[in-house]
Every structure is written in structure tokens, then in C-alpha cells.
Enzyme design. Structure first.
Site, mmCIF file in Angstrom:
data_model
loop_
_atom_site.group_PDB
_atom_site.id
_atom_site.type_symbol
_atom_site.label_atom_id
_atom_site.label_comp_id
_atom_site.label_asym_id
_atom_site.label_seq_id
_atom_site.Cartn_x
_atom_site.Cartn_y
_atom_site.Cartn_z
ATOM 1 C CB THR A 1 -2.842 -2.300 0.317
ATOM 2 O OG1 THR A 1 -2.346 -3.508 -0.249
ATOM 3 C CG2 THR A 1 -3.153 -2.504 1.787
ATOM 4 C CB CYS A 2 -3.859 2.948 -0.237
ATOM 5 S SG CYS A 2 -2.096 2.756 0.086
ATOM 6 C CB SER A 3 -7.894 2.001 -3.338
ATOM 7 O OG SER A 3 -7.286 3.195 -3.754
#
Length: 185
Positions: free
Chosen positions: A74-76
Site C-alpha cells: 500500500t505504501c508503494s
């Protein structure tokens, strides 16, 4: 309907909120802390430098978003790219600086930022030992996944004083997105 290509979401991180410190809130001043960042000179020589909360926040309107780890799905795929893509929208709303914090080392944060073309748009800071995340009561214990990490959240601060704080529920990505913070501004 039975869709054989549908896969349930993958939850890589099981979190336990850390309760030692009172959680930061609206109206609170951010505590002093030094983060690590990786700098590269014109010749390509890299060195780790310290950047303080005062350096980042004094006299400025800043959006800080934090996430459990660089290179995580999700972060990337969504969190960092949203802020990189929306930098001009934030500037139009008076935001001086966008900061991304993660409990990783400065080398990981630097190279992750490079891959997402964050240079000049988002300042990526390393909270390598989770000390800042612990100080503000927004750390979580991810166990074997990665130990103590930051919770996923975003805040807006004027001159180091929190004016808005949006903390995600575990495994969610809703209130800390760039779209949500832009709506708040």
C-alpha cells in the site's frame, strides 16, 4: 458471482498499538527530534545527515504522512505516489513541505524516494529506531514482520503545532491519503 481471479486483500502486518505514550493530538506541539536523511553531493558521494523537527516545521505549514514501511504494497502503490502526484495541489493550498516518515533506515528511504520520483516534492525521513513514532504515541508492534513500526497516519502542522491528525485503523488506507488531506485543507 464466483470470480476465480478475485483474491482477498493480503494483510502482511499484524499490529498491536503501543500504549506507553499518550498519542499526539490536535493542538500539541511536535516534540524535538532528529531524523536521518541521506544526502548525495554533485559527485554522487552519499552521507547520512540529521534533520530536526525544527528544521522541517518551524515557521512552515507542513503535511507529514507516516507509514509502516517503505516498499510495502500500500505504501508503494498508493500512499507515497499520491503525495508525489499531488504536490502542486498542496502548494496551492499553502503547504510549504510534505514529509514522509517511516521506520526504515536513511538509505532505504532515499532509494525508495528516488524510485518514486519524490525528489524536490516529498522529504523522506528515517525514524530508524522508531523513537519519534514512540514519542508521539503512534508506533505499533508488528512482531516478526518488522518489530516496532509507525502506524499509518497523516498530520498537518503550522509552525510545529498539529492542526489536523488522521490516524488509520489497522489495514486501512482512507483518512491519511493525499486526497483526504487535501479535502481537509
Amino acid at each position: 458471482t464466483n470470480n476465480k481471479h478475485h483474491h482477498p486483500p493480503i494483510h502482511l502486518i499484524t499490529t498491536t498499538k503501543m500504549a506507553e505514550t499518550k498519542q499526539l493530538g490536535v493542538g500539541d506541539k511536535l516534540p524535538e527530534h532528529s531524523f536521518q536523511v541521506l544526502k548525495e553531493d554533485a559527485e554522487g558521494k552519499q552521507s547520512v545527515a540529521q534533520v530536526s523537527v525544527a528544521d522541517l516545521f518551524s515557521g512552515k505549514k507542513v503535511v507529514l504522512f507516516a507509514l509502516p514501511g517503505a516498499y510495502t504494497p500500500t505504501c508503494s502503490a498508493r500512499h507515497l505516489p499520491g503525495y508525489v502526484d499531488d504536490v502542486e495541489k498542496f502548494r496551492a493550498k499553502g503547504v510549504d513541505t510534505i514529509v514522509c516518515l517511516s521506520v526504515n533506515d536513511a538509505f532505504v528511504m532515499y532509494h525508495w524516494g528516488k524510485e518514486h520520483k519524490a525528489d524536490g516534492k516529498v522529504v523522506l525521513v528515517a525514524d530508524g529506531d522508531a523513537a519519534f513514532s514512540n514519542k508521539i504515541g503512534l508506533s505499533s508492534d508488528t512482531g516478526a514482520f518488522g518489530g516496532i513500526r509507525s502506524q499509518r497516519y497523516a498530520l498537518v502542522a503550522d509552525d510545529g503545532v498539529v492542526t489536523h491528525l488522521a490516524v488509520e485503523e489497522p489495514h486501512k488506507f482512507e483518512v491519511s491519503s493525499s486526497d483526504s488531506i487535501l479535502e481537509h485543507l
